[in-house]
Enzyme design. Structure first.
Site, PDB file in Angstrom:
ATOM      1  N   ASN A  46      76.218 116.938  14.927  1.00 32.51           N
ATOM      2  CA  ASN A  46      75.021 116.712  14.120  1.00 32.51           C
ATOM      3  C   ASN A  46      74.083 115.784  14.883  1.00 32.51           C
ATOM      4  O   ASN A  46      74.509 114.909  15.636  1.00 32.51           O
ATOM      5  CB  ASN A  46      75.361 116.178  12.727  1.00 32.51           C
ATOM      6  CG  ASN A  46      76.133 114.874  12.705  1.00 32.51           C
ATOM      7  OD1 ASN A  46      77.063 114.667  13.486  1.00 32.51           O
ATOM      8  ND2 ASN A  46      75.768 113.998  11.787  1.00 32.51           N
ATOM      9  N   GLU A  59      77.212 122.520  12.841  1.00 30.98           N
ATOM     10  CA  GLU A  59      77.479 123.957  12.822  1.00 30.98           C
ATOM     11  C   GLU A  59      76.321 124.743  13.431  1.00 30.98           C
ATOM     12  O   GLU A  59      76.523 125.631  14.269  1.00 30.98           O
ATOM     13  CB  GLU A  59      77.719 124.447  11.381  1.00 30.98           C
ATOM     14  CG  GLU A  59      78.887 123.779  10.696  1.00 30.98           C
ATOM     15  CD  GLU A  59      78.521 122.521   9.908  1.00 30.98           C
ATOM     16  OE1 GLU A  59      79.180 122.276   8.893  1.00 30.98           O
ATOM     17  OE2 GLU A  59      77.597 121.787  10.318  1.00 30.98           O
ATOM     18  N   CYS A  90      77.037 122.956   4.925  1.00 32.60           N
ATOM     19  CA  CYS A  90      76.025 122.922   3.873  1.00 32.60           C
ATOM     20  C   CYS A  90      75.527 124.353   3.608  1.00 32.60           C
ATOM     21  O   CYS A  90      75.869 125.291   4.336  1.00 32.60           O
ATOM     22  CB  CYS A  90      74.869 122.011   4.271  1.00 32.60           C
ATOM     23  SG  CYS A  90      73.824 122.658   5.609  1.00 32.60           S
ATOM     24  N   CYS A  93      73.739 125.949   6.613  1.00 36.70           N
ATOM     25  CA  CYS A  93      74.686 126.346   7.660  1.00 36.70           C
ATOM     26  C   CYS A  93      75.472 127.584   7.253  1.00 36.70           C
ATOM     27  O   CYS A  93      75.714 128.466   8.075  1.00 36.70           O
ATOM     28  CB  CYS A  93      75.639 125.194   7.988  1.00 36.70           C
ATOM     29  SG  CYS A  93      74.836 123.881   8.935  1.00 36.70           S
TER      30      CYS A  93
END
Length: 132
Positions: A46, A59, A90, A93
């Site tokens: 991230n 991701e 999430c 993603c």
């Protein structure tokens, strides 16, 4: 089902990617590893931004790296967050994963350094948005 040796490599890749995360605002570091259809593993972390909406999840970072190298099919993916809380993808993603995966694609979610659960994409996103 992903072979045990490949599973271990995905988990190792996700852990290594997490160590490279840029998360000065949340402090929550995430790593992901994607197995492409040709057996290559692409990793991502991230990357936060002071303008939170411009941040990118681990991701999507891994998937975008895979696609930028000309691969467009995810065979499996592993995701690890910080601490002992699972890092489920999430909604954004999940939708991006669905663009490059099938409903049976395995998503390995690590609950801790040594505990994980394997889900399929259709478990995590049973009704994907598709244009075809």
């Amino acid at each position: 089902m992903v072979e045990e040796s490949i599973l271990k490599e995905l988990i190792k890749g996700a852990r290594l990617a997490r160590s490279k995360a840029y998360a000065p605002y949340s402090g929550y570091k995430v790593g992901a590893a994607v197995l492409s259809s040709d057996g290559e593993i692409y990793t991502g972390c991230n990357i936060e931004n002071a303008s939170y909406g411009l941040s990118n999840c681990a991701e999507r970072t891994a998937i975008f790296k895979m696609v930028s190298e000309g691969k467009c099919e995810i065979k499996a993916m592993a995701i690890i967050g910080s601490g002992d809380t699972p890092a489920f993808p999430c909604g954004a993603c999940r939708q991006v994963i669905s663009e490059f995966a099938t409903g049976d694609t395995e998503i390995i979610v690590l609950y801790s350094e040594d505990k994980y659960q394997v889900y399929t994409l259709k478990d995590l996103l049973p009704h994907t948005f598709k244009l075809d």
